[in-house]
Design an enzyme around this catalytic site. Structure first.
Site, short mmCIF file in Angstrom:
data_model
loop_
_atom_site.label_atom_id
_atom_site.label_comp_id
_atom_site.label_asym_id
_atom_site.label_seq_id
_atom_site.Cartn_x
_atom_site.Cartn_y
_atom_site.Cartn_z
N GLU A 46 -8.69 0.28 -2.93
CA GLU A 46 -9.57 0.32 -1.75
C GLU A 46 -10.48 1.53 -1.92
O GLU A 46 -10.01 2.63 -2.22
CB GLU A 46 -8.76 0.52 -0.47
CG GLU A 46 -7.98 -0.67 -0.02
CD GLU A 46 -7.14 -0.35 1.21
OE1 GLU A 46 -7.32 0.71 1.82
OE2 GLU A 46 -6.28 -1.17 1.53
N HIS A 54 -5.70 3.48 -1.60
CA HIS A 54 -7.04 3.82 -1.12
C HIS A 54 -7.36 5.22 -1.64
O HIS A 54 -6.73 6.19 -1.23
CB HIS A 54 -7.05 3.80 0.42
CG HIS A 54 -8.40 4.05 1.02
ND1 HIS A 54 -8.63 3.88 2.35
CD2 HIS A 54 -9.57 4.45 0.48
CE1 HIS A 54 -9.91 4.15 2.62
NE2 HIS A 54 -10.49 4.52 1.49
N GLU A 113 -11.14 -9.41 3.00
CA GLU A 113 -9.89 -9.01 3.64
C GLU A 113 -10.18 -8.92 5.13
O GLU A 113 -10.97 -8.07 5.57
CB GLU A 113 -9.37 -7.67 3.12
CG GLU A 113 -8.06 -7.29 3.84
CD GLU A 113 -7.48 -5.96 3.39
OE1 GLU A 113 -7.72 -5.52 2.25
OE2 GLU A 113 -6.76 -5.35 4.22
N HIS A 164 0.89 6.17 1.89
CA HIS A 164 1.61 7.13 2.73
C HIS A 164 2.81 7.77 2.05
O HIS A 164 3.36 8.75 2.55
CB HIS A 164 1.97 6.49 4.07
CG HIS A 164 0.72 6.21 4.86
ND1 HIS A 164 -0.25 7.17 5.03
CD2 HIS A 164 0.26 5.09 5.44
CE1 HIS A 164 -1.25 6.63 5.71
NE2 HIS A 164 -0.97 5.38 5.97
N THR A 223 -8.59 3.64 8.16
CA THR A 223 -9.81 2.84 8.18
C THR A 223 -9.99 2.27 9.59
O THR A 223 -9.08 1.62 10.12
CB THR A 223 -9.72 1.69 7.15
OG1 THR A 223 -9.27 2.25 5.92
CG2 THR A 223 -11.07 1.03 6.95
N HIS A 262 -3.92 -4.53 7.82
CA HIS A 262 -4.10 -3.42 8.75
C HIS A 262 -3.19 -3.57 9.96
O HIS A 262 -3.34 -4.50 10.74
CB HIS A 262 -5.54 -3.23 9.21
CG HIS A 262 -5.84 -1.78 9.40
ND1 HIS A 262 -5.47 -1.08 10.50
CD2 HIS A 262 -6.42 -0.88 8.57
CE1 HIS A 262 -5.83 0.18 10.36
NE2 HIS A 262 -6.40 0.34 9.19
N ARG A 306 3.13 18.75 1.35
CA ARG A 306 3.75 19.94 0.75
C ARG A 306 3.05 20.35 -0.53
O ARG A 306 3.50 21.25 -1.21
CB ARG A 306 5.21 19.63 0.42
CG ARG A 306 6.16 19.75 1.57
CD ARG A 306 6.53 21.21 1.75
NE ARG A 306 7.46 21.39 2.85
CZ ARG A 306 8.75 21.67 2.70
NH1 ARG A 306 9.28 21.78 1.51
NH2 ARG A 306 9.50 21.84 3.74
N ARG A 309 -7.06 12.86 0.48
CA ARG A 309 -5.98 13.37 1.34
C ARG A 309 -4.61 12.82 0.95
O ARG A 309 -3.60 13.41 1.26
CB ARG A 309 -6.27 13.06 2.80
CG ARG A 309 -6.02 11.62 3.17
CD ARG A 309 -6.06 11.45 4.64
NE ARG A 309 -7.42 11.43 5.11
CZ ARG A 309 -7.82 10.69 6.15
NH1 ARG A 309 -6.94 10.00 6.83
NH2 ARG A 309 -9.07 10.68 6.54
N HIS A 310 -4.57 11.69 0.31
CA HIS A 310 -3.25 11.20 -0.13
C HIS A 310 -3.25 10.84 -1.63
O HIS A 310 -2.81 11.63 -2.44
CB HIS A 310 -2.69 10.08 0.77
CG HIS A 310 -3.66 9.06 1.26
ND1 HIS A 310 -4.47 8.34 0.44
CD2 HIS A 310 -3.91 8.63 2.53
CE1 HIS A 310 -5.18 7.51 1.17
NE2 HIS A 310 -4.88 7.66 2.45
N ASN A 370 0.85 -1.18 0.00
CA ASN A 370 0.00 0.00 0.00
C ASN A 370 0.90 1.25 0.00
O ASN A 370 1.69 1.44 0.94
CB ASN A 370 -0.88 -0.04 1.25
CG ASN A 370 -1.83 1.14 1.32
OD1 ASN A 370 -1.43 2.27 1.04
ND2 ASN A 370 -3.06 0.90 1.70
N ARG A 428 -9.53 8.06 -1.33
CA ARG A 428 -10.51 8.53 -0.35
C ARG A 428 -11.35 9.67 -0.92
O ARG A 428 -10.88 10.42 -1.78
CB ARG A 428 -9.79 9.05 0.90
CG ARG A 428 -9.22 7.95 1.77
CD ARG A 428 -8.57 8.53 3.02
NE ARG A 428 -8.32 7.47 3.98
CZ ARG A 428 -9.18 7.07 4.90
NH1 ARG A 428 -10.35 7.67 5.03
NH2 ARG A 428 -8.88 6.09 5.72
N1 PXP Z 1 -6.14 -2.90 4.38
C1 PXP Z 1 -7.03 -1.91 4.48
C2 PXP Z 1 -8.46 -2.19 4.13
C3 PXP Z 1 -6.64 -0.62 4.87
O1 PXP Z 1 -7.55 0.36 4.94
C4 PXP Z 1 -5.28 -0.39 5.15
C5 PXP Z 1 -4.83 0.99 5.53
O2 PXP Z 1 -4.93 1.84 4.46
C6 PXP Z 1 -4.38 -1.45 5.03
C7 PXP Z 1 -4.83 -2.70 4.67
C8 PXP Z 1 -2.92 -1.29 5.27
O3 PXP Z 1 -2.72 -1.00 6.63
P1 PXP Z 1 -1.30 -0.50 7.12
O4 PXP Z 1 -1.03 0.80 6.44
O5 PXP Z 1 -1.48 -0.36 8.60
O6 PXP Z 1 -0.32 -1.55 6.74
#
Ligand code: PXP
Length: 240
Positions: free
Chosen positions: A70, A43, A151, A10, A101, A191, A18, A49-50, A7, A45
């Site tokens: 996502e 994801h 999931e 971030h 989430t 997660h 910035r 935001r990202h 993922n 959103r």
């Molecule tokens: N799975 C889902 C459904 C999520 O929302 C997230 C967070 O965006 C993740 C997995 C990944 O979680 P983490 O960033 O804590 O590894």
């Protein structure tokens, strides 16, 4: 052997802090795939935001493995998903202002809406996964909806207070994975997973894919920090 989807949200979070062009989540995705990752997750959103729509569209062009989007089961996201055509959509609940989430879907409470969304995605050739909490009701209700995967939310395991709680949560995840498997569902998990808690979890049978983001981006920042400083020192002071 379970697959690993990275993922890259971030990386985009840092860029958006910035409103700059770097770091680019697409570049991170390409690097992740070069390192052997099986897939990329983002994801998109509602508040953007990202990850931005543009990132998603470029990711669709450049990723070679599986692209997992996502998203909340909303009209706007459905329109984007049908245009971009990720390999898989993971439906997640989304609350305005949440830091991340916060839990799995209320499958029973949103049964009709989820059914419509799942059927539409499936009829357009997109695999569907439902992000759910590790409880029997969620697994059983999900099976009635016919997604390809669930999931299972690993947050309760990842945030366990001590070793005994962690063992309890691990057993719970294993039990729910077995149940989902018996009901014909593929199993993804994610997660809060990190370099410590993944070790035992990776032994659980039937898991198709782990989705991990924050821990990998967090580690990448530190693992790469010394190199980044040294490279700047060469430019500033001219020595290695
Ligand atoms: N799975 C889902 C459904 C999520 O929302 C997230 C967070 O965006 C993740 C997995 C990944 O979680 P983490 O960033 O804590 O590894």
């Amino acid at each position: 052997m379970p697959k690993l989807s990275i993922n890259v949200d971030h990386v985009a979070t840092l860029r958006q802090a910035r409103k700059a062009k770097e770091p680019d989540p697409v570049a991170a995705a390409v690097t992740a795939e070069m390192a052997g990752a099986d897939g990329i997750t983002v994801h998109l959103r509602g508040d953007r935001r990202h990850v931005q729509e543009r990132d998603l569209r470029i990711l669709r062009e450049v990723t070679k493995g599986s692209l997992n989007l996502e998203m909340a089961a909303r009209d706007e996201m459905m329109r984007i998903a049908l245009q971009v055509r990720p390999d898989m959509v993971t439906l997640v609940p989304e609350r305005e202002g949440e830091l991340t989430t916060e839990g799995g879907l209320d499958v029973q409470g949103n049964f009709k809406q989820l059914k419509q969304t799942i059927d539409k995605l499936k009829s357009n050739g997109i695999e569907v996964s439902l992000f759910i909490n590790p409880d029997e009701e969620s697994v059983k209700s999900s099976a009635k909806l016919g997604p390809h995967y669930v999931e299972i939310n690993t947050d309760s395991y990842a945030s366990a207070r001590n070793a005994s709680d962690q063992t309890t949560q691990l057993k719970r995840l294993e039990k729910m994975a077995n149940l989902a498997h018996q009901l014909g569902l593929g199993i993804n998990m994610g997660h809060g997973l990190n370099y410590r808690n993944i070790v035992n979890l990776a032994q659980i049978p039937h898991v198709h894919e782990f989705s991990i983001g924050h821990a990998i981006v967090a580690r990448a920042v530190l693992v790469g920090f010394e190199k980044a400083v040294r490279e700047m020192l060469v430019l500033v002071k001219g020595f290695k």
